[in-house]
Design an enzyme around this catalytic site. Structure first.
Site, mmCIF file in Angstrom:
data_model
loop_
_atom_site.group_PDB
_atom_site.id
_atom_site.type_symbol
_atom_site.label_atom_id
_atom_site.label_comp_id
_atom_site.label_asym_id
_atom_site.label_seq_id
_atom_site.Cartn_x
_atom_site.Cartn_y
_atom_site.Cartn_z
ATOM 1 N N ALA A 81 0.825 -1.209 0.000
ATOM 2 C CA ALA A 81 0.000 0.000 0.000
ATOM 3 C C ALA A 81 0.859 1.259 0.000
ATOM 4 O O ALA A 81 1.972 1.270 0.520
ATOM 5 C CB ALA A 81 -0.914 0.005 1.217
ATOM 6 N N GLU B 275 0.291 -10.074 -2.244
ATOM 7 C CA GLU B 275 -1.094 -10.493 -2.481
ATOM 8 C C GLU B 275 -1.431 -10.442 -3.971
ATOM 9 O O GLU B 275 -2.158 -11.304 -4.481
ATOM 10 C CB GLU B 275 -2.046 -9.620 -1.676
ATOM 11 N N GLY C 31 0.463 -5.931 -0.010
ATOM 12 C CA GLY C 31 -0.387 -6.018 -1.186
ATOM 13 C C GLY C 31 0.362 -6.430 -2.435
ATOM 14 O O GLY C 31 -0.235 -6.987 -3.364
ATOM 15 N N GLU D 176 1.915 -6.995 7.216
ATOM 16 C CA GLU D 176 0.909 -6.060 7.734
ATOM 17 C C GLU D 176 0.816 -6.029 9.248
ATOM 18 O O GLU D 176 0.484 -4.993 9.835
ATOM 19 C CB GLU D 176 -0.463 -6.402 7.141
#
Length: 339
Positions: free
Chosen positions: A141, A189, A186, A209
């Protein structure tokens, strides 16, 4: 056969309505008339990038993630349709150098637009996701942008990220993540949503995270356990541990690990080699094979076999199947058209 499929056992839990609609649409496009077991209607199609100087997994801290959302936003995602012998391969190149390819609002918007266009383009045979920024795949992010959001804005934006990553997971053609650099949060991910992951040995990967007092929100808590097993996935998420390419290969997170080359694109070159291997195969068969595997992994074996039967049936009336038989008889390469 449809009745047999509908009668196949395997009750499943409920699924988020948006995801269900997405997969229902994808399944309908891939296999018109395909009927999955009733409890599977709209079921999510499950799944199932290099940096020097980052601290390795063994007890070291996760790399710092300081980056900016400033500067220009155009050209942050480059979509290239390759030509000649690579026709059918599409490369999505993330190009947000000033933000370490972090997932900003604009980049998510561009990814969403690109995926929407690709999922209905039947000329596309394989998609590679890579970075065009040396040393980085995607750093997760955009924390500076996130810091400016109110609490009420964070949830909806994370939902957008999750939706785009789900869209990538549900693309009807094979997808390959070429991890030539750092893939955190992310970024990992995003790679987990791809069918195949290849990485340079110098790449760094982790769902970090929990260091920020949050959890993976782009599917990481679901796709990582499916990729490497529940216990190890918990260990990596709980510890926010970062793995290099060799460690990632050892635990099954990636399929191939390469020594990085001088150009810094070893993983991309391997991804391109794999994509070229896929090109000669029947396009319809590739799509329904992916659907059968993804859907079947979510259910018991008996139901999975019923799904396979239904998907196989979609290949029987195709022109490509007849072309394959004729090419075999005539001892020549087949000329498939995706029909």
């Amino acid at each position: 056969m449809a009745a047999a499929v509908a009668a196949a056992p395997g009750a499943l839990g409920s699924l988020h309505a948006g995801g269900a609609r997405l997969v229902a649409a994808c399944s309908a496009w891939l296999c018109p008339g395909l009927r999955l077991p009733g409890s599977l209607a709209g079921r999510r199609a499950g799944p199932a990038i290099w940096a020097q100087g980052w601290v390795p997994a063994a007890g070291g801290p996760a790399p710092k993630r300081g980056y900016s959302s400033e500067m220009k936003t155009e050209d942050e995602l480059r979509v290239r349709h390759l030509e000649e012998e690579n026709r059918g391969i599409v490369v999505l190149g993330i190009n947000r150098a000033y933000g370490k390819n972090s997932l900003s609002k604009n980049l998510i918007k561009m990814l969403s637009k690109a995926v929407d266009a690709l999922k209905s383009d039947k000329k596309v045979r394989t998609i590679i996701i890579r970075s065009e920024v040396p040393g980085i795949f995607c750093a997760g992010a955009d924390l500076k942008e996130r810091a400016k959001m109110s609490s009420s804005e964070v949830g909806p934006f994370v939902s957008k990220i999750r939706a785009v990553i789900n869209d990538i997971a549900n693309l009807p053609v094979p997808t390959i993540a070429a991890i030539d650099g750092l893939a955190l949060g992310g970024g990992l991910e995003l790679a987990l949503a791809c069918d195949i992951r290849v990485a340079a040995s110098s790449a760094k990967m982790g769902l970090v995270e929990t260091k920020l007092a949050i959890i993976p929100g782009g599917g990481g808590t679901q796709r990582l356990p499916r990729a490497i097993g529940m216990s190890l996935a918990k260990e990596l998420i709980f510890s926010a541990r970062v793995l290099d390419g060799k460690e990632a290969k050892a635990v099954g997170l990636i399929s191939h690990v390469l020594e990085q080359n001088q150009e810094g694109d070893a993983a991309y070159r391997k991804a391109l080699d794999l994509a070229r291997e896929f090109l000669p195969q029947g396009p319809v068969a590739m799509r329904v094979a992916k659907l059968a595997i993804n859907q079947g992994m979510e259910v018991d074996l008996v139901t999975g076999l019923a799904i396979e039967e239904a998907c196989y049936a979609q290949t029987i009336p195709t022109k490509d199947r007849l072309e394959g038989l004729l090419a075999f008889k005539e001892k020549r390469p087949p000329r498939y058209k995706g029909e």
